[in-house]
Design an enzyme around this catalytic site. Structure first.
Site, PDB file in Angstrom:
ATOM      1  N   ASP A   1      -0.349  55.928 -11.258  1.00 58.90           N
ATOM      2  CA  ASP A   1      -1.780  55.744 -11.045  1.00 58.90           C
ATOM      3  C   ASP A   1      -2.192  56.595  -9.843  1.00 58.90           C
ATOM      4  O   ASP A   1      -1.359  57.250  -9.209  1.00 58.90           O
ATOM      5  CB  ASP A   1      -2.121  54.269 -10.843  1.00 58.90           C
ATOM      6  CG  ASP A   1      -1.372  53.637  -9.678  1.00 58.90           C
ATOM      7  OD1 ASP A   1      -0.784  54.380  -8.862  1.00 58.90           O
ATOM      8  OD2 ASP A   1      -1.355  52.410  -9.578  1.00 58.90           O
ATOM      9  N   SER A   2      -3.462  56.570  -9.508  1.00 60.08           N
ATOM     10  CA  SER A   2      -3.949  57.435  -8.425  1.00 60.08           C
ATOM     11  C   SER A   2      -3.837  56.801  -7.054  1.00 60.08           C
ATOM     12  O   SER A   2      -3.980  57.480  -6.041  1.00 60.08           O
ATOM     13  CB  SER A   2      -5.417  57.785  -8.672  1.00 60.08           C
ATOM     14  OG  SER A   2      -6.223  56.628  -8.526  1.00 60.08           O
TER      15      SER A   2
ATOM     16  N   PHE B   1      -6.955  52.008  -7.081  1.00 59.60           N
ATOM     17  CA  PHE B   1      -7.120  50.566  -7.307  1.00 59.60           C
ATOM     18  C   PHE B   1      -6.553  49.775  -6.138  1.00 59.60           C
ATOM     19  O   PHE B   1      -7.150  48.797  -5.686  1.00 59.60           O
ATOM     20  CB  PHE B   1      -6.443  50.142  -8.613  1.00 59.60           C
ATOM     21  CG  PHE B   1      -6.600  48.677  -8.915  1.00 59.60           C
ATOM     22  CD1 PHE B   1      -7.775  48.196  -9.461  1.00 59.60           C
ATOM     23  CD2 PHE B   1      -5.587  47.779  -8.634  1.00 59.60           C
ATOM     24  CE1 PHE B   1      -7.935  46.837  -9.726  1.00 59.60           C
ATOM     25  CE2 PHE B   1      -5.729  46.423  -8.891  1.00 59.60           C
ATOM     26  CZ  PHE B   1      -6.912  45.954  -9.446  1.00 59.60           C
TER      27      PHE B   1
ATOM     28  N   ASP C   1     -10.393  57.329  -8.988  1.00 58.96           N
ATOM     29  CA  ASP C   1     -11.663  56.778  -9.426  1.00 58.96           C
ATOM     30  C   ASP C   1     -12.033  55.604  -8.530  1.00 58.96           C
ATOM     31  O   ASP C   1     -11.208  55.112  -7.755  1.00 58.96           O
ATOM     32  CB  ASP C   1     -11.582  56.306 -10.884  1.00 58.96           C
ATOM     33  CG  ASP C   1     -10.586  55.157 -11.050  1.00 58.96           C
ATOM     34  OD1 ASP C   1      -9.566  55.142 -10.317  1.00 58.96           O
ATOM     35  OD2 ASP C   1     -10.816  54.267 -11.877  1.00 58.96           O
TER      36      ASP C   1
ATOM     37  N   GLY D   1     -11.377  49.503 -15.151  1.00 57.91           N
ATOM     38  CA  GLY D   1     -12.394  48.516 -14.813  1.00 57.91           C
ATOM     39  C   GLY D   1     -12.447  47.322 -15.742  1.00 57.91           C
ATOM     40  O   GLY D   1     -13.465  46.626 -15.785  1.00 57.91           O
TER      41      GLY D   1
ATOM     42  N   ASP E   1      -0.450  48.931 -19.632  1.00 60.21           N
ATOM     43  CA  ASP E   1       0.481  48.575 -18.557  1.00 60.21           C
ATOM     44  C   ASP E   1      -0.016  47.309 -17.877  1.00 60.21           C
ATOM     45  O   ASP E   1      -1.214  47.011 -17.904  1.00 60.21           O
ATOM     46  CB  ASP E   1       0.584  49.688 -17.510  1.00 60.21           C
ATOM     47  CG  ASP E   1      -0.559  49.615 -16.503  1.00 60.21           C
ATOM     48  OD1 ASP E   1      -0.340  49.093 -15.396  1.00 60.21           O
ATOM     49  OD2 ASP E   1      -1.689  50.029 -16.843  1.00 60.21           O
TER      50      ASP E   1
ATOM     51  N   CYS F   1      17.132  38.902 -27.319  1.00 61.58           N
ATOM     52  CA  CYS F   1      17.356  39.647 -26.088  1.00 61.58           C
ATOM     53  C   CYS F   1      18.630  39.142 -25.397  1.00 61.58           C
ATOM     54  O   CYS F   1      19.179  38.100 -25.734  1.00 61.58           O
ATOM     55  CB  CYS F   1      16.157  39.538 -25.146  1.00 61.58           C
ATOM     56  SG  CYS F   1      16.028  37.983 -24.229  1.00 61.58           S
TER      57      CYS F   1
ATOM     58  N   CYS G   1      18.358  35.491 -24.093  1.00 64.01           N
ATOM     59  CA  CYS G   1      18.364  34.451 -25.111  1.00 64.01           C
ATOM     60  C   CYS G   1      19.703  34.366 -25.849  1.00 64.01           C
ATOM     61  O   CYS G   1      20.070  33.299 -26.345  1.00 64.01           O
ATOM     62  CB  CYS G   1      17.215  34.675 -26.098  1.00 64.01           C
ATOM     63  SG  CYS G   1      15.586  34.394 -25.369  1.00 64.01           S
TER      64      CYS G   1
ATOM     65  N   HIS H   1      13.739  38.852 -20.217  1.00 67.30           N
ATOM     66  CA  HIS H   1      13.185  38.288 -21.449  1.00 67.30           C
ATOM     67  C   HIS H   1      11.726  38.687 -21.642  1.00 67.30           C
ATOM     68  O   HIS H   1      11.319  39.085 -22.742  1.00 67.30           O
ATOM     69  CB  HIS H   1      13.308  36.769 -21.446  1.00 67.30           C
ATOM     70  CG  HIS H   1      12.546  36.138 -22.561  1.00 67.30           C
ATOM     71  ND1 HIS H   1      13.016  36.066 -23.860  1.00 67.30           N
ATOM     72  CD2 HIS H   1      11.302  35.585 -22.590  1.00 67.30           C
ATOM     73  CE1 HIS H   1      12.110  35.498 -24.632  1.00 67.30           C
ATOM     74  NE2 HIS H   1      11.064  35.185 -23.882  1.00 67.30           N
TER      75      HIS H   1
END
Length: 380
Positions: A95-96, A99, A149, A219, A269, A309, A312, A338
């Site tokens: 990411d930039s 955020f 942004d 956003g 994500d 998995c 489990c 899991h």
């Protein structure tokens, strides 16, 4: 110049906007729709890269803000970039940092040039501009980078969001001009506009005109309802080029992943699966399960009877509850493993359903088991 990444559409669900495809990066090709585990500090918490590979994670996300502060982009670049630094030979997206600046930092001052702020670790004064964000990401060396942004609150006033969207568009153009490695790093633009249709339209128009190799929708998942988020996706996703990847940022609950895929989103994500795992909560095919609850103290079955998995297959609810109850790190590792496997496997089912033109059927099945459409149903 050939773009650093390419999107290939394989099939579109006949009954929705869902797209089965693949994204080709300098570090391999991954299928879409894809959930990307988040490795904030160049590590997905408690997980080894080999385990993520075994689960089917084709790309992971690293956090520019945190890596800027520690250990610094210069050190990562000296190590040969994030791929070598963290021993991950598949796709990486960063990411930039914007955020985190807006959500974690103190005393922010937004100007046309960038953002002045004090970082959340030691209060040191810092400055992040579109050019600075790109320079950091260029040094980190991911396959996919995000433009800087501003992410205004969903329920902010129209006038504020309109000014914010215009600034984000200007910042996107500046970042694109500052990008040094377009031949092997793809820079995405981020569509903003809160819940305002005309502002989302303007943001998308501005960014598409700059011809980014991919586009993100930002956003959302910031306090609005799922209905409001889906409404924004309904009118925003069609504004983005069909020939390029579409990425919905910060979304990771099962219902949001399926509803996003239905609306043509390719990438997602979220820290949700690892964050709730640290608090003893797991995702299962039958809804959420809080393993810390006392009723599991004598339950020797797996977390999810329908899951194959590592967790489990090998460990019981009673054992995992014990580990989490006494604060053993291995318990968090097992719940994290899991949850990530569950979401990556869910996306595998989503891709198979799209191929069969049956994603709406899968949605009905998952929503019924989770109780998403029932009054007072508990969601993540």
């Amino acid at each position: 110049m050939e773009p650093a990444i390419k999107y290939h559409l394989i099939h579109q669900d006949k009954h929705s906007g869902a797209r089965l495809g693949e994204i080709i990066t300098p570090h391999g090709t991954f299928p879409t729709p894809m959930f990307m585990p988040v490795g904030t500090q160049a590590s997905v918490k408690t997980m080894a890269p080999e385990e993520l590979d075994e689960m089917g994670a084709g790309v992971i996300l690293a956090n520019t803000y945190h890596l800027w502060l520690r250990p610094g982009p210069e050190l990562v670049e000296e190590a040969g970039g994030l791929h070598k630094f963290m021993n991950w030979n598949k796709g990486i997206l960063t990411d930039s940092g914007g955020f985190q600046v807006f959500s974690l930092a103190h005393m922010r001052d937004i100007t046309e040039e960038g953002v002045n702020f004090k970082n959340h670790i030691d209060g040191a004064k810092m400055f992040l501009s579109p050019e600075k964000a790109i320079a950091i990401e260029n040094a980190l060396g991911p396959d996919i980078m995000m433009s800087l942004d501003e992410c205004p609150p969903f329920f902010e006033s129209y006038d504020y969001v309109a000014k914010s969207v215009a600034r984000t568009s200007r910042w996107a153009e500046r970042g694109l001009k500052a990008h040094k490695n377009p031949e092997w790093q793809a820079l995405f633009g981020i569509v903003q506009g809160a819940g305002f249709k005309n502002l989302r339209q303007q943001s998308a128009k501005d960014l598409v005109s700059l011809d980014f190799p991919g586009y993100s929708i930002g956003g959302l998942s910031v306090g609005e309802s799922k209905e409001e988020m889906n409404h924004v996706l309904d009118f925003t996703t069609p504004l983005l080029p069909e020939t390029k990847p579409r990425y919905l940022m910060g979304v990771g609950s099962p219902d949001a992943l399926i509803d996003g895929a239905l609306r043509g989103i390719d990438m997602f994500d979220c820290v949700l699966p690892t964050r709730i795992a640290r608090h003893g909560m797991v995702m299962t095919s039958r809804g959420r399960l809080v393993i810390k609850n006392g009723k599991y103290a004598h339950d020797f079955g797996p977390l999810d009877p329908d899951c194959d998995c590592y967790t489990c297959r090998n460990y019981s609810r009673a054992y995992i509850r014990h580990l989490v109850h006494v604060g053993e790190a291995f318990g968090i590792r097992l719940t994290t493993y899991h949850n990530l496997y569950f979401l990556l496997h869910l996306m595998k089912r989503v891709r198979a359903a799209i191929a069969d033109d049956a994603l709406l059927d899968l949605r009905e099945e998952v929503f019924e088991k989770y109780g998403y459409d029932q009054p007072n149903a508990k969601a993540f």
